[in-house]
Design an enzyme around this catalytic site. Structure first.
Site, PDB file in Angstrom:
ATOM      1  N   GLY A   1       0.853   6.244  19.940  1.00  0.00           N
ATOM      2  CA  GLY A   1       1.835   5.198  19.647  1.00  0.00           C
ATOM      3  C   GLY A   1       2.757   5.613  18.513  1.00  0.00           C
ATOM      4  O   GLY A   1       3.092   4.812  17.636  1.00  0.00           O
TER       5      GLY A   1
ATOM      6  N   GLY B   1       7.304   1.890  14.996  1.00  0.00           N
ATOM      7  CA  GLY B   1       6.477   1.112  14.073  1.00  0.00           C
ATOM      8  C   GLY B   1       5.518   1.923  13.209  1.00  0.00           C
ATOM      9  O   GLY B   1       5.892   2.911  12.583  1.00  0.00           O
TER      10      GLY B   1
ATOM     11  N   ASN C   1      -3.638   4.295  17.280  1.00  0.00           N
ATOM     12  CA  ASN C   1      -2.679   3.264  16.856  1.00  0.00           C
ATOM     13  C   ASN C   1      -1.997   2.575  18.034  1.00  0.00           C
ATOM     14  O   ASN C   1      -1.611   1.410  17.925  1.00  0.00           O
ATOM     15  CB  ASN C   1      -1.637   3.929  15.940  1.00  0.00           C
ATOM     16  CG  ASN C   1      -0.409   3.066  15.747  1.00  0.00           C
ATOM     17  OD1 ASN C   1      -0.443   2.063  15.031  1.00  0.00           O
ATOM     18  ND2 ASN C   1       0.685   3.432  16.414  1.00  0.00           N
TER      19      ASN C   1
ATOM     20  N   TYR D   1      -5.358 -11.122  23.008  1.00  0.00           N
ATOM     21  CA  TYR D   1      -5.003 -10.098  22.006  1.00  0.00           C
ATOM     22  C   TYR D   1      -6.081 -10.062  20.924  1.00  0.00           C
ATOM     23  O   TYR D   1      -6.549  -8.978  20.540  1.00  0.00           O
ATOM     24  CB  TYR D   1      -3.624 -10.381  21.398  1.00  0.00           C
ATOM     25  CG  TYR D   1      -3.266  -9.380  20.326  1.00  0.00           C
ATOM     26  CD1 TYR D   1      -2.973  -8.054  20.654  1.00  0.00           C
ATOM     27  CD2 TYR D   1      -3.256  -9.729  18.971  1.00  0.00           C
ATOM     28  CE1 TYR D   1      -2.677  -7.103  19.675  1.00  0.00           C
ATOM     29  CE2 TYR D   1      -2.947  -8.800  17.981  1.00  0.00           C
ATOM     30  CZ  TYR D   1      -2.668  -7.495  18.340  1.00  0.00           C
ATOM     31  OH  TYR D   1      -2.373  -6.559  17.364  1.00  0.00           O
TER      32      TYR D   1
ATOM     33  N   LYS E   1      -8.651  -6.941  19.721  1.00  0.00           N
ATOM     34  CA  LYS E   1      -8.766  -6.393  18.366  1.00  0.00           C
ATOM     35  C   LYS E   1     -10.177  -6.623  17.801  1.00  0.00           C
ATOM     36  O   LYS E   1     -10.650  -5.832  16.989  1.00  0.00           O
ATOM     37  CB  LYS E   1      -7.671  -6.970  17.461  1.00  0.00           C
ATOM     38  CG  LYS E   1      -6.279  -6.426  17.812  1.00  0.00           C
ATOM     39  CD  LYS E   1      -6.197  -4.902  17.630  1.00  0.00           C
ATOM     40  CE  LYS E   1      -4.818  -4.326  17.883  1.00  0.00           C
ATOM     41  NZ  LYS E   1      -4.767  -2.860  17.687  1.00  0.00           N
TER      42      LYS E   1
ATOM     43  N   PRO F   1      -4.052  -4.600   9.595  1.00  0.00           N
ATOM     44  CA  PRO F   1      -2.940  -5.300   8.943  1.00  0.00           C
ATOM     45  C   PRO F   1      -2.781  -6.746   9.412  1.00  0.00           C
ATOM     46  O   PRO F   1      -3.126  -7.099  10.542  1.00  0.00           O
ATOM     47  CB  PRO F   1      -1.707  -4.487   9.370  1.00  0.00           C
ATOM     48  CG  PRO F   1      -2.214  -3.320  10.167  1.00  0.00           C
ATOM     49  CD  PRO F   1      -3.582  -3.681  10.643  1.00  0.00           C
ATOM     50  N   GLY F   2      -2.166  -7.546   8.518  1.00  0.00           N
ATOM     51  CA  GLY F   2      -1.601  -8.832   8.917  1.00  0.00           C
ATOM     52  C   GLY F   2      -0.214  -8.577   9.497  1.00  0.00           C
ATOM     53  O   GLY F   2       0.019  -7.535  10.117  1.00  0.00           O
TER      54      GLY F   2
ATOM     55  N   VAL G   1       3.232  -7.353  10.356  1.00  0.00           N
ATOM     56  CA  VAL G   1       4.059  -6.183  10.061  1.00  0.00           C
ATOM     57  C   VAL G   1       5.303  -6.283  10.926  1.00  0.00           C
ATOM     58  O   VAL G   1       5.191  -6.442  12.158  1.00  0.00           O
ATOM     59  CB  VAL G   1       3.342  -4.861  10.439  1.00  0.00           C
ATOM     60  CG1 VAL G   1       4.059  -3.668   9.833  1.00  0.00           C
ATOM     61  CG2 VAL G   1       1.866  -4.874  10.089  1.00  0.00           C
TER      62      VAL G   1
ATOM     63  N   GLU H   1       8.353  -3.278  16.256  1.00  0.00           N
ATOM     64  CA  GLU H   1       8.766  -3.771  17.577  1.00  0.00           C
ATOM     65  C   GLU H   1       7.698  -4.666  18.197  1.00  0.00           C
ATOM     66  O   GLU H   1       7.837  -5.148  19.327  1.00  0.00           O
ATOM     67  CB  GLU H   1       9.069  -2.585  18.499  1.00  0.00           C
ATOM     68  CG  GLU H   1      10.281  -1.790  18.049  1.00  0.00           C
ATOM     69  CD  GLU H   1      10.586  -0.578  18.915  1.00  0.00           C
ATOM     70  OE1 GLU H   1       9.997  -0.453  20.014  1.00  0.00           O
ATOM     71  OE2 GLU H   1      11.404   0.236  18.496  1.00  0.00           O
TER      72      GLU H   1
HETATM   73  P1  NDP Z   1       5.295  -1.149  17.941  1.00  0.00           P
HETATM   74  O1  NDP Z   1       5.561  -1.916  19.185  1.00  0.00           O
HETATM   75  O2  NDP Z   1       6.433  -0.899  17.029  1.00  0.00           O
HETATM   76  O3  NDP Z   1       4.601   0.237  18.310  1.00  0.00           O
HETATM   77  C1  NDP Z   1       3.604   0.323  19.302  1.00  0.00           C
HETATM   78  C2  NDP Z   1       3.405   1.770  19.692  1.00  0.00           C
HETATM   79  O4  NDP Z   1       2.371   1.828  20.677  1.00  0.00           O
HETATM   80  C3  NDP Z   1       4.650   2.363  20.306  1.00  0.00           C
HETATM   81  O5  NDP Z   1       4.818   3.683  19.819  1.00  0.00           O
HETATM   82  C4  NDP Z   1       4.343   2.382  21.788  1.00  0.00           C
HETATM   83  O6  NDP Z   1       4.992   3.512  22.386  1.00  0.00           O
HETATM   84  C5  NDP Z   1       2.829   2.610  21.760  1.00  0.00           C
HETATM   85  N1  NDP Z   1       2.202   2.209  23.004  1.00  0.00           N
HETATM   86  C6  NDP Z   1       2.133   0.965  23.538  1.00  0.00           C
HETATM   87  N2  NDP Z   1       1.524   1.013  24.733  1.00  0.00           N
HETATM   88  C7  NDP Z   1       1.212   2.312  24.956  1.00  0.00           C
HETATM   89  C8  NDP Z   1       0.585   3.005  26.015  1.00  0.00           C
HETATM   90  N3  NDP Z   1       0.135   2.353  27.102  1.00  0.00           N
HETATM   91  N4  NDP Z   1       0.426   4.343  25.933  1.00  0.00           N
HETATM   92  C9  NDP Z   1       0.882   4.999  24.839  1.00  0.00           C
HETATM   93  N5  NDP Z   1       1.461   4.423  23.797  1.00  0.00           N
HETATM   94  C10 NDP Z   1       1.639   3.084  23.860  1.00  0.00           C
HETATM   95  O7  NDP Z   1       4.145  -1.970  17.187  1.00  0.00           O
HETATM   96  P2  NDP Z   1       3.282  -1.648  15.873  1.00  0.00           P
HETATM   97  O8  NDP Z   1       3.685  -0.392  15.240  1.00  0.00           O
HETATM   98  O9  NDP Z   1       3.288  -2.889  15.068  1.00  0.00           O
HETATM   99  O10 NDP Z   1       1.837  -1.516  16.521  1.00  0.00           O
HETATM  100  C11 NDP Z   1       0.972  -0.422  16.275  1.00  0.00           C
HETATM  101  C12 NDP Z   1      -0.457  -0.934  16.235  1.00  0.00           C
HETATM  102  O11 NDP Z   1      -0.599  -1.841  15.149  1.00  0.00           O
HETATM  103  C13 NDP Z   1      -0.895  -1.709  17.487  1.00  0.00           C
HETATM  104  O12 NDP Z   1      -2.221  -1.310  17.799  1.00  0.00           O
HETATM  105  C14 NDP Z   1      -0.861  -3.164  17.029  1.00  0.00           C
HETATM  106  O13 NDP Z   1      -1.757  -3.950  17.755  1.00  0.00           O
HETATM  107  C15 NDP Z   1      -1.284  -3.004  15.585  1.00  0.00           C
HETATM  108  N6  NDP Z   1      -0.960  -4.096  14.686  1.00  0.00           N
HETATM  109  C16 NDP Z   1       0.326  -4.533  14.545  1.00  0.00           C
HETATM  110  C17 NDP Z   1       0.616  -5.554  13.674  1.00  0.00           C
HETATM  111  C18 NDP Z   1       1.985  -6.130  13.541  1.00  0.00           C
HETATM  112  O14 NDP Z   1       2.113  -7.261  13.021  1.00  0.00           O
HETATM  113  N7  NDP Z   1       3.035  -5.421  13.937  1.00  0.00           N
HETATM  114  C19 NDP Z   1      -0.441  -6.159  12.836  1.00  0.00           C
HETATM  115  C20 NDP Z   1      -1.759  -5.627  13.072  1.00  0.00           C
HETATM  116  C21 NDP Z   1      -1.980  -4.622  13.953  1.00  0.00           C
HETATM  117  P3  NDP Z   1       5.657   3.545  23.855  1.00  0.00           P
HETATM  118  O15 NDP Z   1       6.166   2.154  24.140  1.00  0.00           O
HETATM  119  O16 NDP Z   1       6.708   4.587  23.700  1.00  0.00           O
HETATM  120  O17 NDP Z   1       4.534   3.965  24.748  1.00  0.00           O
HETATM  121  C1  8X3 Z   2      -0.738  -8.271  14.945  1.00  0.00           C
HETATM  122  C2  8X3 Z   2      -0.667  -9.325  13.903  1.00  0.00           C
HETATM  123  O1  8X3 Z   2      -0.970 -11.796  13.402  1.00  0.00           O
HETATM  124  O2  8X3 Z   2       0.191 -11.230  15.446  1.00  0.00           O
HETATM  125  O3  8X3 Z   2      -2.004  -7.781  15.137  1.00  0.00           O
HETATM  126  O4  8X3 Z   2      -2.164 -10.921  15.282  1.00  0.00           O
HETATM  127  S1  8X3 Z   2      -0.916 -10.877  14.554  1.00  0.00           S
END
Ligand code: NDP
Ligand code: 8X3
Length: 254
Positions: free
Chosen positions: A8, A12, A86, A152, A156, A182-183, A185, A188
């Site tokens: 990923g 992000g 990630n 979701y 997690k 994380p909380g 963030v 995307e």
């Molecule tokens: P983004 O959407 O910005 O990034 C998600 C990344 O995951 C992208 O690079 C996407 O790449 C990749 N991804 C999604 N599905 C697939 C797949 N099937 N195969 C390969 N890659 C995949 O979100 P975040 O950076 O926020 O999310 C990263 C992690 O953090 C996630 O696990 C999310 O659950 C977790 N998280 C996020 C929070 C938030 O509030 N944002 C809080 C807590 C946890 P592509 O689409 O190019 O495949």
């Molecule tokens: C992503 C943060 O608060 O939407 O894991 O669950 S929240």
């Protein structure tokens, strides 16, 4: 030089981790579906930090594709020192009785099976070498359940359980296992959750200062840069204005 494998990495938190680990002189093995973004990032970071970068287009939901991509990888890139699981996503925010089954499948397949498929490939290499560090990106949603977060949150919570299970199973092989949770963030994430509705996504972060992807990546780097005898089991990281999964102090200064 050490190698970090970040899933990923096209956006992000994963994207921010790529920059920080490059800054710290790690070679980067990067994966996501949008490989064009990875190539653009690789060019930038190679010039800036002089590290080696290999980008792989893969979908973590599909074990056959994951195995194929891995088998095609040059051997030198398989020596992964740090794995950051990630890649993940949320789809929809509906009560359980109105949930979309396709959304549920996508979340379970990505967030749970994806972590398993990648770990199943990388952990034996770490075991063979007698060292390694697996960092799973969990969430506050893996600690608490909030309204309409049902599936979701379940994925997690599963990541939380798998982190603990990995730590037990890999204990004899000197492999560290960490969860960074994380909380809110601003990435995307909410645009993906709301299927491209950027306005609805923007409103999630209105009235307070959310974490940035860089805040989380620095926390991940902290866990990866501890001395050999220290493991951070679990790092829960919240915006100052967020006290729990649902409690935000909006219109605050922080
Ligand atoms: P983004 O959407 O910005 O990034 C998600 C990344 O995951 C992208 O690079 C996407 O790449 C990749 N991804 C999604 N599905 C697939 C797949 N099937 N195969 C390969 N890659 C995949 O979100 P975040 O950076 O926020 O999310 C990263 C992690 O953090 C996630 O696990 C999310 O659950 C977790 N998280 C996020 C929070 C938030 O509030 N944002 C809080 C807590 C946890 P592509 O689409 O190019 O495949
Ligand atoms: C992503 C943060 O608060 O939407 O894991 O669950 S929240």
């Amino acid at each position: 030089m050490k190698t970090v494998f970040i899933t990923g990495a096209s956006s992000g938190i994963g994207f921010a981790c790529a920059e920080i680990f490059a800054r710290e002189k790690y070679n980067l093995l990067l994966a996501s579906r949008r490989v064009d973004r990875l190539h653009a990032m690789a060019n930038d970071l190679q010039d800036k930090y002089g590290v080696k970068i290999h980008a792989v287009g893969l979908d973590v939901k599909d074990n056959a594709l994951v195995e194929k991509a891995w088998n095609e990888l040059p051997d030198a890139w398989k020596e992964v020192d740090v794995l950051i699981n990630n890649a993940g996503l949320s789809q929809g925010l509906d009560p359980i009785h109105e949930g979309d089954i396709a959304d549920w499948d996508r979340m379970i397949d990505t967030n749970v099976k994806g972590v398993l498929y990648i770990t199943r490939i990388v952990a034996p290499i770490m075991k063979e070498r007698g060292s390694g560090h697996i960092i799973n990106v969990g969430s506050i949603a893996g600690k608490e359940v909030y309204p309409n977060g049902n599936v979701y949150c379940a994925t997690k919570h599963a990541v939380d359980a798998l982190t603990k299970a990995m730590r037990i199973d890999l204990l004899p092989y000197n492999i560290k296992v960490t969860s960074v949770d994380p909380g809110a963030v601003e990435t995307e994430f909410s645009i993906v959750r709301f299927k491209g509705d950027a306005e609805r996504a923007r409103k999630v972060y209105e009235g307070f200062t959310p974490l940035t992807a860089e805040d989380v990546a620095e926390a991940i780097w902290f866990t990866a840069s501890r001395p050999a005898h220290v493991n951070v089991n679990d790092l829960l990281l919240m915006p100052t204005a967020q006290a729990s999964g649902t409690l935000f102090y909006k219109n605050s200064k922080s």
